[in-house]
Scaffold this motif. Structure first.
Motif, mmCIF file in Angstrom:
data_model
loop_
_atom_site.group_PDB
_atom_site.id
_atom_site.type_symbol
_atom_site.label_atom_id
_atom_site.label_comp_id
_atom_site.label_asym_id
_atom_site.label_seq_id
_atom_site.Cartn_x
_atom_site.Cartn_y
_atom_site.Cartn_z
ATOM 1 N N CYS A 169 25.815 15.459 -5.365
ATOM 2 C CA CYS A 169 27.252 14.674 -5.500
ATOM 3 C C CYS A 169 27.314 14.319 -3.606
ATOM 4 O O CYS A 169 28.308 13.635 -3.444
ATOM 5 C CB CYS A 169 28.972 14.820 -5.941
ATOM 6 N N LEU A 221 18.486 5.092 -8.029
ATOM 7 C CA LEU A 221 18.985 4.758 -9.917
ATOM 8 C C LEU A 221 17.530 4.484 -9.911
ATOM 9 O O LEU A 221 18.543 3.884 -11.512
ATOM 10 C CB LEU A 221 19.775 3.509 -9.282
ATOM 11 N N SER A 231 17.497 7.621 -12.218
ATOM 12 C CA SER A 231 19.288 8.186 -12.015
ATOM 13 C C SER A 231 20.657 7.624 -12.238
ATOM 14 O O SER A 231 20.356 6.482 -12.017
ATOM 15 C CB SER A 231 19.395 9.105 -11.408
ATOM 16 N N PHE A 277 22.984 7.443 -12.235
ATOM 17 C CA PHE A 277 24.517 7.771 -11.439
ATOM 18 C C PHE A 277 23.742 8.594 -10.122
ATOM 19 O O PHE A 277 22.325 8.642 -9.843
ATOM 20 C CB PHE A 277 25.677 7.875 -11.856
ATOM 21 N N LEU A 278 24.351 8.229 -9.389
ATOM 22 C CA LEU A 278 23.969 8.370 -8.132
ATOM 23 C C LEU A 278 23.343 9.896 -7.561
ATOM 24 O O LEU A 278 22.408 10.691 -7.254
ATOM 25 C CB LEU A 278 25.030 8.120 -6.915
ATOM 26 N N GLU A 320 25.766 11.734 -14.642
ATOM 27 C CA GLU A 320 27.460 11.599 -14.656
ATOM 28 C C GLU A 320 28.141 11.133 -13.498
ATOM 29 O O GLU A 320 27.337 10.749 -12.222
ATOM 30 C CB GLU A 320 28.371 12.876 -14.768
ATOM 31 N N TYR A 321 28.701 9.981 -14.204
ATOM 32 C CA TYR A 321 29.403 9.301 -13.511
ATOM 33 C C TYR A 321 30.185 9.939 -11.921
ATOM 34 O O TYR A 321 30.478 10.925 -12.057
ATOM 35 C CB TYR A 321 30.121 8.228 -13.705
ATOM 36 N N SER A 322 30.339 9.773 -10.320
ATOM 37 C CA SER A 322 30.621 10.777 -9.713
ATOM 38 C C SER A 322 31.695 9.931 -9.076
ATOM 39 O O SER A 322 31.424 8.889 -8.364
ATOM 40 C CB SER A 322 30.350 11.848 -9.337
ATOM 41 N N ASP A 334 29.719 7.432 -6.809
ATOM 42 C CA ASP A 334 29.436 5.959 -7.461
ATOM 43 C C ASP A 334 30.784 5.676 -6.828
ATOM 44 O O ASP A 334 30.780 4.667 -6.723
ATOM 45 C CB ASP A 334 29.373 6.406 -8.844
ATOM 46 N N TRP A 355 23.223 -0.383 -12.301
ATOM 47 C CA TRP A 355 24.829 0.633 -12.618
ATOM 48 C C TRP A 355 25.928 0.198 -11.580
ATOM 49 O O TRP A 355 26.715 0.322 -12.230
ATOM 50 C CB TRP A 355 23.616 1.513 -10.909
ATOM 51 N N ILE A 386 29.700 0.201 -14.056
ATOM 52 C CA ILE A 386 31.026 0.301 -12.737
ATOM 53 C C ILE A 386 31.557 -0.534 -12.638
ATOM 54 O O ILE A 386 33.385 -0.283 -13.178
ATOM 55 C CB ILE A 386 30.507 1.159 -11.611
#
Length: 233
Positions: free
Chosen positions: A98, A149, A152, A154-155, A159-161, A164, A190, A194
């Motif tokens: 992250c 992406l 994965s 999200f980056l 999980e979204y973090s 992103d 992606w 979002i």
């Protein structure tokens, strides 16, 4: 807890607008009109000597003491650690991934996209070398994101973090950078996921009524790009 966010509707401002909406934290918004030169006011400089938005004041910082922070990435990390939010994993590989992608945005996507925007849209003199250089870098950074992406959701992983959240505002309105997201299908998937989040939709509407429309005035150009920025304060 009293949070005061000094901000304006730019990609760096929207990072914090979105994060605060995702966290559900109440905050007082203090608009800083950068086109009008409000970032140079003494009261703002007392919070951030770098005269850039956003900046955050927390009346109940560490050990209960007030804390003022600038730099959007630092503020995002602080708010997640303060609240224990999973938007920044607490430990392990997920945390480091992250932070890696957050730094990629801070050191790459933001500065390079910003330079392209400046030379292509705002510079008084069109310099083909500069426009081409930064257009190529924007394309390269999209390819990096596409590769990640494609592997994965999200980056930072599944999980979204905050990685992103930090990157998304810079990838909005891709046509302004000559980008067709259909050429980057993983990035488009992606981006659209979002953009559909309710907190993101609320966040990008913060101060939207103040979004500049039409050509930049000479006063705005001077305050944002001219000699005013470089005066000793």
């Amino acid at each position: 807890m009293t949070l005061r966010l000094h901000s304006w509707p730019t990609p760096n401002g929207h990072k914090l607008h979105i994060l605060l909406e995702e966290l559900g934290l109440p905050y007082e918004l203090v608009p800083v009109n950068i086109g009008a030169g409000e970032q140079f006011r003494p009261e703002f400089l007392a919070i951030t000597p770098n005269h850039r938005i956003p900046a955050l004041e927390d009346s109940e910082g560490p050990d209960g003491q007030p804390l003022a922070l600038f730099e959007s990435g630092a503020i995002m990390i602080y708010l997640c650690e303060k609240t224990g939010s999973p938007l920044l994993p607490a430990t392990g590989a997920a945390r480091h991934l992250c932070l890696q992608w957050l730094m990629f945005q801070m050191g790459g996507v933001g500065p390079m996209f910003g330079q392209y925007n400046h030379f292509a849209a705002y510079a008084p003199e069109k310099i083909p070398y500069a426009i081409t250089r930064y257009a190529n870098e924007v394309q390269r950074l999209h390819r990096v994101l596409e590769k990640r992406l494609d592997q994965s959701a999200f980056l930072a992983g599944a999980e979204y973090s905050i990685a992103d959240i930090a990157t998304f505002p810079w990838l909005r309105n891709p046509d302004r950078r000559g980008i067709d997201l259909d050429h980057f299908p993983a990035v488009k998937r992606w981006h659209d996921a979002i953009a559909a989040r309710p907190a993101v939709q609320r966040g990008v509407q913060v101060l939207a009524e103040n979004q500049r429309r039409g050509p930049m005035t000479e006063k705005e150009r001077e305050n944002m790009f001219g000699a005013t920025q470089f005066q000793a304060r």
